[in-house]
Motif scaffolding. Sequence first.
Motif, PDB file in Angstrom:
ATOM      1  N   ASN A 111      37.809  67.094  21.995  1.00  0.00           N
ATOM      2  CA  ASN A 111      38.368  66.473  23.189  1.00  0.00           C
ATOM      3  C   ASN A 111      39.759  67.010  23.465  1.00  0.00           C
ATOM      4  OD1 ASN A 111      39.814  65.328  21.154  1.00  0.00           O
ATOM      5  ND2 ASN A 111      39.326  63.208  21.641  1.00  0.00           N
ATOM      6  N   LYS A 112      40.092  68.136  22.842  1.00  0.00           N
ATOM      7  CA  LYS A 112      41.416  68.698  22.997  1.00  0.00           C
ATOM      8  C   LYS A 112      41.500  69.615  24.208  1.00  0.00           C
ATOM      9  CE  LYS A 112      45.668  69.642  21.822  1.00  0.00           C
ATOM     10  NZ  LYS A 112      46.718  68.622  21.987  1.00  0.00           N
ATOM     11  N   ILE A 113      42.319  69.233  25.154  1.00  0.00           N
ATOM     12  CA  ILE A 113      42.586  70.090  26.301  1.00  0.00           C
ATOM     13  C   ILE A 113      43.935  70.760  26.066  1.00  0.00           C
ATOM     14  CG2 ILE A 113      43.116  70.147  28.762  1.00  0.00           C
ATOM     15  CD1 ILE A 113      41.081  67.984  29.207  1.00  0.00           C
ATOM     16  N   ARG A 114      43.907  72.060  25.932  1.00  0.00           N
ATOM     17  CA  ARG A 114      45.134  72.814  25.664  1.00  0.00           C
ATOM     18  C   ARG A 114      45.703  73.466  26.916  1.00  0.00           C
ATOM     19  NH1 ARG A 114      41.343  73.524  21.770  1.00  0.00           N
ATOM     20  NH2 ARG A 114      40.406  75.167  23.029  1.00  0.00           N
ATOM     21  N   ALA A 115      44.836  73.753  27.884  1.00  0.00           N
ATOM     22  CA  ALA A 115      45.279  74.425  29.107  1.00  0.00           C
ATOM     23  C   ALA A 115      44.411  73.974  30.275  1.00  0.00           C
ATOM     24  CB  ALA A 115      45.199  75.940  28.943  1.00  0.00           C
ATOM     25  N   ILE A 116      45.039  73.758  31.414  1.00  0.00           N
ATOM     26  CA  ILE A 116      44.325  73.343  32.619  1.00  0.00           C
ATOM     27  C   ILE A 116      44.618  74.338  33.731  1.00  0.00           C
ATOM     28  CG2 ILE A 116      44.150  71.599  34.446  1.00  0.00           C
ATOM     29  CD1 ILE A 116      44.736  69.472  32.353  1.00  0.00           C
ATOM     30  N   CYS A 117      43.555  74.832  34.349  1.00  0.00           N
ATOM     31  CA  CYS A 117      43.681  75.716  35.501  1.00  0.00           C
ATOM     32  C   CYS A 117      43.777  74.851  36.761  1.00  0.00           C
ATOM     33  CB  CYS A 117      42.469  76.638  35.592  1.00  0.00           C
ATOM     34  SG  CYS A 117      42.442  77.662  37.078  1.00  0.00           S
ATOM     35  N   VAL A 118      44.837  75.054  37.527  1.00  0.00           N
ATOM     36  CA  VAL A 118      45.018  74.304  38.767  1.00  0.00           C
ATOM     37  C   VAL A 118      44.883  75.263  39.943  1.00  0.00           C
ATOM     38  CG1 VAL A 118      46.584  72.910  40.170  1.00  0.00           C
ATOM     39  CG2 VAL A 118      46.511  72.586  37.682  1.00  0.00           C
ATOM     40  N   TYR A 119      43.886  74.999  40.784  1.00  0.00           N
ATOM     41  CA  TYR A 119      43.709  75.735  42.035  1.00  0.00           C
ATOM     42  C   TYR A 119      44.465  74.976  43.117  1.00  0.00           C
ATOM     43  CZ  TYR A 119      39.646  77.696  39.543  1.00  0.00           C
ATOM     44  OH  TYR A 119      38.815  78.300  38.633  1.00  0.00           O
ATOM     45  N   CYS A 120      45.258  75.680  43.911  1.00  0.00           N
ATOM     46  CA  CYS A 120      46.026  74.997  44.958  1.00  0.00           C
ATOM     47  C   CYS A 120      46.531  76.002  45.972  1.00  0.00           C
ATOM     48  CB  CYS A 120      47.192  74.213  44.342  1.00  0.00           C
ATOM     49  SG  CYS A 120      48.277  75.188  43.287  1.00  0.00           S
ATOM     50  N   GLY A 121      47.104  75.496  47.059  1.00  0.00           N
ATOM     51  CA  GLY A 121      47.513  76.349  48.154  1.00  0.00           C
ATOM     52  C   GLY A 121      48.769  77.164  47.877  1.00  0.00           C
ATOM     53  N   SER A 122      48.813  78.362  48.457  1.00  0.00           N
ATOM     54  CA  SER A 122      50.022  79.175  48.399  1.00  0.00           C
ATOM     55  C   SER A 122      50.991  78.764  49.498  1.00  0.00           C
ATOM     56  CB  SER A 122      49.680  80.665  48.530  1.00  0.00           C
ATOM     57  OG  SER A 122      49.000  80.912  49.751  1.00  0.00           O
ATOM     58  N   GLY A 123      50.563  77.794  50.317  1.00  0.00           N
ATOM     59  CA  GLY A 123      51.432  77.193  51.323  1.00  0.00           C
ATOM     60  C   GLY A 123      51.636  75.727  50.975  1.00  0.00           C
ATOM     61  N   PRO A 124      52.613  75.054  51.603  1.00  0.00           N
ATOM     62  CA  PRO A 124      52.912  73.663  51.267  1.00  0.00           C
ATOM     63  C   PRO A 124      52.071  72.626  52.005  1.00  0.00           C
ATOM     64  CG  PRO A 124      54.516  74.457  52.824  1.00  0.00           C
ATOM     65  CD  PRO A 124      53.623  75.625  52.515  1.00  0.00           C
ATOM     66  N   GLY A 125      51.387  73.047  53.082  1.00  0.00           N
ATOM     67  CA  GLY A 125      50.698  72.054  53.909  1.00  0.00           C
ATOM     68  C   GLY A 125      51.699  71.294  54.759  1.00  0.00           C
ATOM     69  N   THR A 126      51.196  70.404  55.582  1.00  0.00           N
ATOM     70  CA  THR A 126      52.078  69.670  56.495  1.00  0.00           C
ATOM     71  C   THR A 126      52.551  68.334  55.955  1.00  0.00           C
ATOM     72  OG1 THR A 126      50.164  68.636  57.595  1.00  0.00           O
ATOM     73  CG2 THR A 126      50.981  70.727  58.503  1.00  0.00           C
ATOM     74  N   ASP A 127      51.946  67.866  54.872  1.00  0.00           N
ATOM     75  CA  ASP A 127      52.300  66.568  54.314  1.00  0.00           C
ATOM     76  C   ASP A 127      53.059  66.763  53.004  1.00  0.00           C
ATOM     77  OD1 ASP A 127      52.388  63.981  53.206  1.00  0.00           O
ATOM     78  OD2 ASP A 127      50.515  63.421  54.203  1.00  0.00           O
ATOM     79  N   PRO A 128      54.303  66.274  52.927  1.00  0.00           N
ATOM     80  CA  PRO A 128      55.090  66.418  51.687  1.00  0.00           C
ATOM     81  C   PRO A 128      54.413  65.802  50.470  1.00  0.00           C
ATOM     82  CG  PRO A 128      56.482  65.689  53.507  1.00  0.00           C
ATOM     83  CD  PRO A 128      55.061  65.591  53.983  1.00  0.00           C
ATOM     84  N   ALA A 129      53.462  64.902  50.690  1.00  0.00           N
ATOM     85  CA  ALA A 129      52.776  64.241  49.578  1.00  0.00           C
ATOM     86  C   ALA A 129      52.010  65.240  48.718  1.00  0.00           C
ATOM     87  CB  ALA A 129      51.817  63.171  50.095  1.00  0.00           C
ATOM     88  N   PHE A 130      51.582  66.353  49.300  1.00  0.00           N
ATOM     89  CA  PHE A 130      50.812  67.338  48.541  1.00  0.00           C
ATOM     90  C   PHE A 130      51.697  68.010  47.483  1.00  0.00           C
ATOM     91  CE2 PHE A 130      48.226  67.917  52.672  1.00  0.00           C
ATOM     92  CZ  PHE A 130      47.444  66.821  52.369  1.00  0.00           C
TER      93      PHE A 130
END
Length: 207
Positions: free
Chosen positions: A8-27
Amino acid sequence: MNRSEKTNKIRAICVYCGSGPGTDPAFAEAAQAFGAILAKNGIRLIFGGGSIGIMGAIAKTVLDHGGAVTGVIPEFLVSREHAMRGAGNLIVTRDMHERKRKMFELADAFVAMPGGIGTLEEVVEQITWVQLGRHRKPILLANIKNFWDPLCALIDHMKRLEFIRHDLSFELLVADNVAAILPMLEKSAAAVTEAEKQIPAVIADRL
């Protein structure tokens, strides 16, 4: 530990996400909050290597909190996405295929935060590999401000029409807040063996 035993050991997590910020600061705020969680728990961030947008926000936060990051970026995007030099570990690949394979190999789980077509393509590819039985690493949609609701609705639509049949079912985690992400991933990872996390090289070469 034998590679066939459960872990159950997670050592690394790959995060996919935008190279832009989007229009909502919440992102970007959600990305920063998750970056702090990764650093606090000693989990390495595997990301697309860029220093801008949500991608840059999460990586910089991990580093600011003393965490570890590994960026993976193809040569042709080094300038376009302002590769994060000096991040401690930046891998430059020949192409997108090599990039995605390297990110898969380095990660124990995957999180999709808000982003564009590239983010969508990356997470859907991982879902496809799970559906086809290539691996069982946890995949989670960070549904910030209901961003991934349309994708969830489309998947439900496919299931109703039996394009996703029972024998092709898969586990897709959905978290509506950042605090829930890591606990959900750890719970899912606890049921996965080391062997089930791997795609044999001969198969990976054909994906």
